[in-house]
Design an enzyme around this catalytic site. Structure first.
Site, PDB file in Angstrom:
ATOM      1  N   GLU A   1      -9.695 -11.231  -7.133  1.00 22.66           N
ATOM      2  CA  GLU A   1      -8.787 -10.080  -7.069  1.00 22.66           C
ATOM      3  C   GLU A   1      -7.637 -10.227  -8.072  1.00 22.66           C
ATOM      4  OE1 GLU A   1      -9.512  -9.341  -2.258  1.00 22.66           O
ATOM      5  OE2 GLU A   1      -7.532  -9.915  -2.965  1.00 22.66           O
TER       6      GLU A   1
ATOM      7  N   TYR B   1     -12.224  -3.207  -3.803  1.00 24.61           N
ATOM      8  CA  TYR B   1     -12.783  -3.069  -2.453  1.00 24.61           C
ATOM      9  C   TYR B   1     -14.309  -3.041  -2.458  1.00 24.61           C
ATOM     10  CZ  TYR B   1      -8.251  -2.275  -0.161  1.00 24.61           C
ATOM     11  OH  TYR B   1      -6.977  -2.421   0.369  1.00 24.61           O
TER      12      TYR B   1
ATOM     13  N   HIS C   1      -2.064  -5.344   1.749  1.00 26.18           N
ATOM     14  CA  HIS C   1      -3.332  -6.053   1.557  1.00 26.18           C
ATOM     15  C   HIS C   1      -3.023  -7.515   1.302  1.00 26.18           C
ATOM     16  CE1 HIS C   1      -7.197  -7.313  -0.186  1.00 26.18           C
ATOM     17  NE2 HIS C   1      -6.476  -7.931  -1.093  1.00 26.18           N
TER      18      HIS C   1
ATOM     19  N   LYS D   1       0.826  -1.209   0.000  1.00 32.77           N
ATOM     20  CA  LYS D   1       0.000   0.000   0.000  1.00 32.77           C
ATOM     21  C   LYS D   1       0.873   1.278   0.000  1.00 32.77           C
ATOM     22  CE  LYS D   1      -4.013  -2.146   2.215  1.00 32.77           C
ATOM     23  NZ  LYS D   1      -5.018  -1.988   3.296  1.00 32.77           N
TER      24      LYS D   1
ATOM     25  N   ASN E   1      -2.308   0.565   6.582  1.00 30.82           N
ATOM     26  CA  ASN E   1      -1.770  -0.605   7.279  1.00 30.82           C
ATOM     27  C   ASN E   1      -0.787  -1.428   6.440  1.00 30.82           C
ATOM     28  OD1 ASN E   1      -3.651  -1.664   5.581  1.00 30.82           O
ATOM     29  ND2 ASN E   1      -4.973  -2.527   7.172  1.00 30.82           N
TER      30      ASN E   1
ATOM     31  N   ARG F   1      -2.303 -13.942   5.757  1.00 28.39           N
ATOM     32  CA  ARG F   1      -3.094 -13.221   6.775  1.00 28.39           C
ATOM     33  C   ARG F   1      -2.361 -13.258   8.132  1.00 28.39           C
ATOM     34  NH1 ARG F   1      -7.298 -10.014   4.821  1.00 28.39           N
ATOM     35  NH2 ARG F   1      -8.004  -9.979   6.964  1.00 28.39           N
TER      36      ARG F   1
HETATM   37  P1  IDP Z   1      -8.284  -6.442   5.810  1.00 27.29           P
HETATM   38  O1  IDP Z   1      -7.415  -5.579   4.890  1.00 27.29           O
HETATM   39  O2  IDP Z   1      -7.549  -6.855   7.056  1.00 27.29           O
HETATM   40  O3  IDP Z   1      -8.917  -7.605   5.092  1.00 27.29           O
HETATM   41  P2  IDP Z   1     -10.868  -5.137   5.710  1.00 27.29           P
HETATM   42  O4  IDP Z   1     -11.863  -5.097   6.818  1.00 27.29           O
HETATM   43  O5  IDP Z   1     -11.157  -5.996   4.529  1.00 27.29           O
HETATM   44  O6  IDP Z   1      -9.453  -5.484   6.336  1.00 27.29           O
HETATM   45  O7  IDP Z   1     -10.681  -3.626   5.225  1.00 27.29           O
HETATM   46  C1  IDP Z   1     -10.022  -3.348   3.995  1.00 27.29           C
HETATM   47  C2  IDP Z   1      -9.108  -2.154   4.208  1.00 27.29           C
HETATM   48  O8  IDP Z   1      -9.908  -1.011   4.518  1.00 27.29           O
HETATM   49  C3  IDP Z   1      -8.166  -2.272   5.418  1.00 27.29           C
HETATM   50  O9  IDP Z   1      -6.992  -2.999   5.128  1.00 27.29           O
HETATM   51  C4  IDP Z   1      -7.874  -0.829   5.710  1.00 27.29           C
HETATM   52  O10 IDP Z   1      -6.918  -0.260   4.791  1.00 27.29           O
HETATM   53  C5  IDP Z   1      -9.234  -0.177   5.456  1.00 27.29           C
HETATM   54  N1  IDP Z   1     -10.056  -0.118   6.705  1.00 27.29           N
HETATM   55  C6  IDP Z   1     -10.658  -1.149   7.341  1.00 27.29           C
HETATM   56  N2  IDP Z   1     -11.341  -0.734   8.435  1.00 27.29           N
HETATM   57  C7  IDP Z   1     -11.174   0.620   8.468  1.00 27.29           C
HETATM   58  C8  IDP Z   1     -11.641   1.644   9.365  1.00 27.29           C
HETATM   59  O11 IDP Z   1     -12.347   1.396  10.343  1.00 27.29           O
HETATM   60  N3  IDP Z   1     -11.246   2.926   9.072  1.00 27.29           N
HETATM   61  C9  IDP Z   1     -10.469   3.241   8.000  1.00 27.29           C
HETATM   62  N4  IDP Z   1     -10.013   2.300   7.125  1.00 27.29           N
HETATM   63  C10 IDP Z   1     -10.360   1.012   7.362  1.00 27.29           C
HETATM   64 MG    MG Z   2     -10.366  -7.675   3.566  1.00 26.42          MG
END
Ligand code: IDP
Ligand code: MG
Length: 139
Positions: free
Chosen positions: A126, A49, A115, A9, A112, A85
């Site tokens: 994807e 997404y 992905h 990212k 974070n 993961r």
């Molecule tokens: P994941 O990446 O661990 O699978 P997901 O719930 O699928 O998490 O969310 C996708 C991406 O959306 C996350 O990696 C993060 O970049 C962003 N995200 C998830 N939850 C939040 C939030 O509460 N606030 C802002 N961004 C979020």
């Molecule tokens: Mg996800």
């Protein structure tokens, strides 16, 4: 062999962490079978997404993931989805365990660092968004 899509990212790209993140994944026995750097547009970001389109953070997430070039990689390995993961850690870097990518390189829940697909089915969907069939190698 299971496959999973990994994206480096924007926060990790800007901090020159792509190689570090890829080498941690390779060190766990995961094999790179496709790799490309690209600056994705909003249409592709929204498709990638799509599961989150009704979430309050969706627009910010699309703006973020399209804010710089990213590196897209397909990794293959036994149980690749779950392994990646585990190596990434919790979505929220504050909750991610020490030694995980998101703990070590994530800035906040949005930025974070990485992905990784959440299931084999979503991985295959994807991967199709990012790579043509002839860009995936078998070796
Ligand atoms: P994941 O990446 O661990 O699978 P997901 O719930 O699928 O998490 O969310 C996708 C991406 O959306 C996350 O990696 C993060 O970049 C962003 N995200 C998830 N939850 C939040 C939030 O509460 N606030 C802002 N961004 C979020
Ligand atoms: Mg996800």
């Amino acid at each position: 062999m299971e496959r999973s899509l990994v994206l480096i990212k924007p926060n990790a790209m800007k901090r020159q962490l792509a190689g570090t993140i890829l080498s941690r994944l390779e060190a766990q026995g995961l094999k790179i079978v496709a790799l490309r750097m690209r600056h994705i547009n909003k249409a592709l970001a929204r498709r990638h997404y799509t599961a989150h389109k009704s979430k309050p953070f969706f627009k910010d997430l699309i703006d973020y993931i399209t804010s710089s070039p990213i590196v897209a990689v397909v990794f293959a390995g036994d149980g690749a989805v779950e392994a990646i993961r585990r190596i990434m850690g919790d979505t929220n870097p504050v909750k991610a365990k020490p030694g995980t990518l998101r703990h070590d390189f994530g800035l906040d829940i949005q930025q974070n660092a990485v992905h990784g697909s959440d299931s084999s089915e979503s991985a295959e969907k994807e991967i199709k968004l990012f790579f043509r069939k002839d860009e995936l190698f078998d070796y």
